[in-house]
Design a protein around this motif. Structure first.
Motif, PDB file in Angstrom:
ATOM      1  N   UNK A  82     -20.837 -13.709 -14.470  1.00  0.00           N
ATOM      2  CA  UNK A  82     -20.412 -14.988 -13.915  1.00  0.00           C
ATOM      3  C   UNK A  82     -19.069 -15.385 -14.501  1.00  0.00           C
ATOM      4  N   UNK A  83     -18.356 -16.206 -13.763  1.00  0.00           N
ATOM      5  CA  UNK A  83     -17.060 -16.691 -14.221  1.00  0.00           C
ATOM      6  C   UNK A  83     -17.228 -17.472 -15.516  1.00  0.00           C
ATOM      7  N   UNK A  84     -16.355 -17.212 -16.472  1.00  0.00           N
ATOM      8  CA  UNK A  84     -16.396 -17.886 -17.769  1.00  0.00           C
ATOM      9  C   UNK A  84     -15.382 -19.012 -17.789  1.00  0.00           C
ATOM     10  N   UNK A  85     -15.825 -20.193 -18.205  1.00  0.00           N
ATOM     11  CA  UNK A  85     -14.932 -21.341 -18.313  1.00  0.00           C
ATOM     12  C   UNK A  85     -14.556 -21.541 -19.768  1.00  0.00           C
ATOM     13  N   UNK A  86     -13.258 -21.540 -20.045  1.00  0.00           N
ATOM     14  CA  UNK A  86     -12.792 -21.693 -21.415  1.00  0.00           C
ATOM     15  C   UNK A  86     -12.104 -23.029 -21.582  1.00  0.00           C
ATOM     16  N   UNK A  87     -12.528 -23.752 -22.631  1.00  0.00           N
ATOM     17  CA  UNK A  87     -11.953 -25.057 -22.912  1.00  0.00           C
ATOM     18  C   UNK A  87     -11.606 -25.133 -24.389  1.00  0.00           C
TER      19      UNK A  87
ATOM     20  N   UNK B  63     -26.199 -15.022 -20.168  1.00  0.00           N
ATOM     21  CA  UNK B  63     -26.634 -15.256 -18.785  1.00  0.00           C
ATOM     22  C   UNK B  63     -27.722 -14.265 -18.387  1.00  0.00           C
ATOM     23  N   UNK B  64     -27.586 -13.037 -18.857  1.00  0.00           N
ATOM     24  CA  UNK B  64     -28.503 -11.973 -18.464  1.00  0.00           C
ATOM     25  C   UNK B  64     -29.891 -12.124 -19.076  1.00  0.00           C
ATOM     26  N   UNK B  65     -29.954 -12.481 -20.345  1.00  0.00           N
ATOM     27  CA  UNK B  65     -31.220 -12.364 -21.079  1.00  0.00           C
ATOM     28  C   UNK B  65     -31.998 -13.670 -21.250  1.00  0.00           C
ATOM     29  N   UNK B  66     -31.347 -14.830 -21.127  1.00  0.00           N
ATOM     30  CA  UNK B  66     -32.048 -16.080 -21.410  1.00  0.00           C
ATOM     31  C   UNK B  66     -32.153 -16.930 -20.149  1.00  0.00           C
ATOM     32  N   UNK B  67     -33.356 -17.414 -19.826  1.00  0.00           N
ATOM     33  CA  UNK B  67     -33.530 -18.249 -18.626  1.00  0.00           C
ATOM     34  C   UNK B  67     -32.742 -19.540 -18.722  1.00  0.00           C
TER      35      UNK B  67
ATOM     36  N   UNK C 208     -33.443 -22.617 -18.222  1.00  0.00           N
ATOM     37  CA  UNK C 208     -34.052 -23.834 -18.750  1.00  0.00           C
ATOM     38  C   UNK C 208     -33.959 -23.915 -20.277  1.00  0.00           C
ATOM     39  N   UNK C 209     -33.393 -22.896 -20.918  1.00  0.00           N
ATOM     40  CA  UNK C 209     -33.243 -22.872 -22.369  1.00  0.00           C
ATOM     41  C   UNK C 209     -31.771 -23.079 -22.732  1.00  0.00           C
ATOM     42  N   UNK C 210     -31.509 -23.957 -23.695  1.00  0.00           N
ATOM     43  CA  UNK C 210     -30.154 -24.103 -24.227  1.00  0.00           C
ATOM     44  C   UNK C 210     -29.880 -22.972 -25.214  1.00  0.00           C
TER      45      UNK C 210
ATOM     46  N   UNK D 175     -30.304 -25.740 -17.860  1.00  0.00           N
ATOM     47  CA  UNK D 175     -30.094 -26.004 -16.427  1.00  0.00           C
ATOM     48  C   UNK D 175     -28.638 -25.879 -16.012  1.00  0.00           C
ATOM     49  N   UNK D 176     -27.832 -25.214 -16.814  1.00  0.00           N
ATOM     50  CA  UNK D 176     -26.465 -24.877 -16.417  1.00  0.00           C
ATOM     51  C   UNK D 176     -26.368 -23.375 -16.231  1.00  0.00           C
TER      52      UNK D 176
END
Length: 389
Positions: A2-7, A351-355, A357-359, A379-380
């Motif tokens: 997925x696209x990575x957002x850097x701030x 993104x691949x390994x953790x659902x 709903x978990x932070x 949820x992001x």
């Protein structure tokens, strides 16, 4: 991936996931202060989890004692932030403001943390009976030191007070209630001689819970003797701190409320929270599915660096459900480009390994300090990434 957002944001704002407007604020007068002494209520909150803090910030007189009394930096942080979570059961963050404790003075906290003294010990120390106000049990002089410490360990390690302020009908801000945390020892440390070796005796949970609840009743009685606290709601919560060698914090396990003017605590409410180390025997025994996701993540990291084996996770559970995972990856980079590439790879693994709903928070560091931070809130779908310059 997925696209990575850097701030390039500060950590607190990054975790909040939104940009604040600091122009919005409200000036108020705090009760028992001069009309000219205006305080500021920031209208912006960085998260629903946090209380707004009245400005200018007023530190507690007992500030700093926690460093000497709590065993690890993990427990220090959790004792304070966990107490704020407990407060939310009674004091709504939308209606109340946070302030460090203003009523339990430094000398008072120290005196309460002492042991009770025998008459002989009082005479030896030249103390008066009214100064014999320690909440920890008497320990006998002489005899077998190990047995004395096992029989009468120090149960109470620290007392933390938080104040919660609310705006009154006249528009002034006043005390709406207080929350007090009692940090209980799971391990008692002692020395047989000055500067000698340190010994330890473990304290069973049911014992420290029993003693903690007795102490909470006594603390409430004493709190009610403070003029400003005679008629405010009081919450007292019990925290079990971990051993000095632990790399995960302890947790709060019970709290009780006393309504306005009452000198008795209501029924105790259990708090089902716990931190678990990944990997560990406890995780293998009680949280195997969650551990498997972490181990798969860890394995993929080690694929990137075949000789590396330093991924450690700290998982937070509430009501036996995994809420968040904090992962530390200490690693040596040979250039900034390598660090950026590795960070992108790790972000894809989150993104691949953790659902969703978990932070998840991943801290990547080297001998030079922090290198990168990856945060994906619950949820992001897309993580936030910050590369330290």
């Amino acid at each position: 991936m997925k696209k990575i957002m850097m701030f390039a944001l500060s950590l607190s704002l990054l975790l909040a996931g939104c940009a604040p407007n600091f122009n919005k604020q409200e000036e108020v007068v705090q009760e028992d202060k001069n009309e000219e002494d205006k305080a500021i209520i920031p209208n912006y909150k960085i998260s629903d989890k946090y209380y707004r803090t009245l400005l200018p910030f007023e530190p507690s007189e007992s500030r700093g004692l926690v460093v000497n009394n709590i065993s690890t930096k993990y427990d220090i942080n959790e004792f304070e932030t966990g107490l704020m979570r407990v407060a939310q059961n009674t004091f709504d963050p939308d209606n109340y403001l946070f302030q460090e404790g203003q009523y339990l003075k430094r000398d008072t906290v120290r005196a309460w943390l002492n042991r009770k003294f025998t008459e002989a010990q009082l005479k030896e120390r030249k103390l008066k009976e009214e100064e014999n106000i320690g909440l920890n049990p008497i320990i006998a002089d002489g005899g077998n030191i190990d047995k004395n410490n096992e029989k009468s360990p120090i149960y109470l390690a620290h007392i933390l007070e938080h104040n919660y302020l609310v705006k009154n009908d006249d528009g002034k801000v006043g005390l709406g209630g207080i929350v007090i945390g009692l940090a209980m020892n799971s391990v008692h440390y002692y020395q047989k001689e000055q500067y000698g070796a340190t010994y330890e005796t473990k304290i069973k949970h049911e014992v420290l819970e029993r003693e903690g609840k007795k102490m909470a009743e006594e603390v409430l009685q004493r709190v009610r003797q403070i003029k400003e606290l005679k008629d405010v709601p009081v919450t007292i919560a019990l925290f079990e701190q971990e051993a000095r060698t632990s790399v995960v914090p302890g947790s709060f396990f019970a709290y009780a409320n006393a309504p306005k003017g009452s000198s008795k605590l209501g029924g105790w409410e259990d708090i089902n929270e716990k931190y678990v180390l990944y990997p560990s025997n406890e995780a293998e025994k009680n949280h195997r599915d969650d551990l498997t996701a972490f181990l798969n993540f860890k394995q993929d990291v080690e694929t990137y660096f075949p000789n590396f084996n330093g991924v450690i996770g700290k998982a937070f559970y509430a009501q036996d459900q995994l809420q968040e995972v904090n992962i530390d990856i200490p690693i040596q980079f040979y250039g900034k480009a390598e660090g950026i590439g590795f960070t992108q790879y790790v972000t894809g693994l989150v993104v691949k390994h953790f659902p969703e709903y978990i932070s998840v928070q991943v801290n990547i560091s080297s001998v030079n300090g922090p290198e990168a931070l990856v945060v994906r809130k619950a949820d992001q779908s897309e993580p936030f990434v910050h590369i330290y310059q």
